[in-house]
Design an enzyme around this catalytic site. Structure first.
Site, PDB file in Angstrom:
ATOM      1  N   GLY A 191       0.835  -1.195   0.000  1.00 57.04           N
ATOM      2  CA  GLY A 191       0.000   0.000   0.000  1.00 57.04           C
ATOM      3  C   GLY A 191       0.870   1.245   0.000  1.00 57.04           C
ATOM      4  CD  GLN A 225       3.589   6.005   2.349  1.00 59.66           C
ATOM      5  OE1 GLN A 225       2.588   5.419   1.948  1.00 59.66           O
ATOM      6  NE2 GLN A 225       4.626   5.377   2.881  1.00 59.66           N
ATOM      7  CB  CYS A 266       5.597   2.679   7.072  1.00 62.50           C
ATOM      8  SG  CYS A 266       5.062   4.141   6.167  1.00 62.50           S
ATOM      9  CG  LEU A 267       6.638   1.129   1.005  1.00 60.11           C
ATOM     10  CD1 LEU A 267       5.930   1.315  -0.330  1.00 60.11           C
ATOM     11  CD2 LEU A 267       7.769   0.123   0.875  1.00 60.11           C
ATOM     12  CG  HIS A 312      -0.037   1.761   7.437  1.00 62.37           C
ATOM     13  ND1 HIS A 312       0.955   1.404   8.324  1.00 62.37           N
ATOM     14  CD2 HIS A 312       0.558   2.547   6.501  1.00 62.37           C
ATOM     15  CE1 HIS A 312       2.094   1.973   7.943  1.00 62.37           C
ATOM     16  NE2 HIS A 312       1.884   2.654   6.831  1.00 62.37           N
ATOM     17  CD  GLU A 313      -1.112   2.614   2.825  1.00 62.37           C
ATOM     18  OE1 GLU A 313      -0.773   3.798   2.639  1.00 62.37           O
ATOM     19  OE2 GLU A 313      -0.296   1.699   3.047  1.00 62.37           O
ATOM     20  CG  HIS A 326       0.495   7.002   5.172  1.00 60.36           C
ATOM     21  ND1 HIS A 326       1.612   7.643   5.621  1.00 60.36           N
ATOM     22  CD2 HIS A 326       0.820   5.686   5.078  1.00 60.36           C
ATOM     23  CE1 HIS A 326       2.583   6.746   5.801  1.00 60.36           C
ATOM     24  NE2 HIS A 326       2.132   5.552   5.483  1.00 60.36           N
TER      25      HIS A 326
HETATM   26 NI    NI Z   1       3.010   3.681   5.466  1.00 59.83          NI
END
Ligand code: NI
Length: 169
Positions: A45, A50, A92-93, A134-135, A138
């Site tokens: 995701g 991000q 998380c990226l 999570h998304e 964000h």
């Molecule tokens: Ni993340």
């Protein structure tokens, strides 16, 4: 096109995204690029902040590009109900190398718009539930380290500072 993923503490990550109002070709291009970037990073995701775009938009694909039907686009998403509790490890990226347990609801119902602006509702359990939360965090400017216990957050922040000093962050 693969986009550059910004890392903590880039300010855009902590700002609530702007609502998406134009469902135009540029939006569809951004969505396609976000999927491509997610796959290139072996993630499941990615949210627009991000990639430095402060918009209420995220993409999810638990199959990591293997099943076209698993692609989920969430535009202007919100969680409308949640149930149960999970305590599982997340990454998380925007936080490479950081993985810690966070508390999440076990199942959620999400309301969002698709790429054409059409509203839909969708349920998610387990991993999909965690990914939705999570998304959507964000797009609200909320990061998973602030869902960790204070102890785990301090440990993670120390690890990040060390990586920054070592020039690997
Ligand atoms: Ni993340």
């Amino acid at each position: 096109m693969i986009l550059k993923i910004v890392k903590y503490p880039e300010p855009v990550l902590s700002q609530p995204g702007e609502p998406v109002t134009d469902f135009n070709p540029e939006l569809r291009k951004l969505v396609a690029d976000m999927f491509e970037t997610t796959y290139a990073s072996q993630g499941i995701g990615l949210a627009a902040p991000q990639v430095g775009v402060s918009k209420r938009l995220a993409v999810i694909d638990l199959s990591m590009g293997k099943e076209p039907k698993d692609k989920i686009v969430l535009i202007n998403p919100e969680i409308i109900s949640s149930n149960g509790r999970l305590y599982e490890e997340e990454g998380c990226l925007s936080f490479p190398e950081i993985r810690e347990k966070v508390v999440r609801a076990a199942s959620v119902r999400v309301r969002a718009q698709d790429e054409k602006g059409k509203w839909f509702e969708m349920d998610g359990d387990d991993l999909l539930s965690r990914c939705f939360q999570h998304e959507i965090d964000h797009v609200d400017g909320m990061l998973f380290i602030f869902r960790m216990s204070a102890l785990k957050r301090d440990m993670s922040l120390r690890k990040i500072r060390k990586m920054q000093r070592d020039g690997v962050w």
